[in-house]
Scaffold this active site. Sequence first.
Site, PDB file in Angstrom:
ATOM      1  N   HIS A 119       0.799  -1.228   0.000  1.00 23.79           N
ATOM      2  CA  HIS A 119       0.000   0.000   0.000  1.00 23.79           C
ATOM      3  C   HIS A 119       0.834   1.282   0.000  1.00 23.79           C
ATOM      4  O   HIS A 119       0.254   2.373  -0.033  1.00 23.79           O
ATOM      5  CB  HIS A 119      -0.918   0.021   1.226  1.00 23.79           C
ATOM      6  CG  HIS A 119      -0.150   0.182   2.498  1.00 23.79           C
ATOM      7  ND1 HIS A 119       0.551  -0.863   3.058  1.00 23.79           N
ATOM      8  CD2 HIS A 119       0.078   1.252   3.277  1.00 23.79           C
ATOM      9  CE1 HIS A 119       1.169  -0.421   4.153  1.00 23.79           C
ATOM     10  NE2 HIS A 119       0.899   0.859   4.301  1.00 23.79           N
ATOM     11  N   HIS A 128       1.789   7.030  -0.484  1.00 27.84           N
ATOM     12  CA  HIS A 128       0.878   6.204   0.326  1.00 27.84           C
ATOM     13  C   HIS A 128      -0.423   6.062  -0.447  1.00 27.84           C
ATOM     14  O   HIS A 128      -1.128   7.042  -0.667  1.00 27.84           O
ATOM     15  CB  HIS A 128       0.636   6.855   1.690  1.00 27.84           C
ATOM     16  CG  HIS A 128       0.180   5.885   2.724  1.00 27.84           C
ATOM     17  ND1 HIS A 128      -1.105   5.395   2.770  1.00 27.84           N
ATOM     18  CD2 HIS A 128       0.848   5.282   3.732  1.00 27.84           C
ATOM     19  CE1 HIS A 128      -1.209   4.547   3.778  1.00 27.84           C
ATOM     20  NE2 HIS A 128      -0.034   4.464   4.374  1.00 27.84           N
TER      21      HIS A 128
END
Length: 156
Positions: free
Chosen positions: A59, A74
């Site tokens: 992620h 992110h």
Amino acid sequence: MSNTSVLAPVAGRAVPLSDVPDPVFSAGMVGYGAAVDPPREVIDAVAPVAGKVLKLMPHAYVIMTPDNVGVLVHLGLDTVALDGEGFTTHVSQGDDVAAGQKVITYDVPAIEAKGLNPIVPVVVMDQRDAEAITPAEAVLEGAVIAHGDGLFIAAT
């Protein structure tokens, strides 16, 4: 002092970091930069700078430039809880990457289906001076940008 040009890792609407609905990012706790609200489709996230993949999680990833500037991408908020679901990595930790090189395929609809915000914060790690970041005009205007377009310049 040098300047590091940071590119948008995904296409979408550029937004100021202060507009990210997560205080860890909006308050600059991780560092300063900008964010991109991606289209609601499966997209490729690319390296915002050239350098070495310092950290790679499904992620999120950090690219360290040759000038030792660490840039964090992110993918979504609270997406660490998904244990990699909705993400496909295309590089390995330790790899050298070019700016614009595909790093992760990001299934935005799968993230939204889990009730999570898919916004993509991009920050210079450990940058504690908001004034060191010069956002691109697109960020200030909330304009739609393509991946690889300029997102901000960091004075390092």
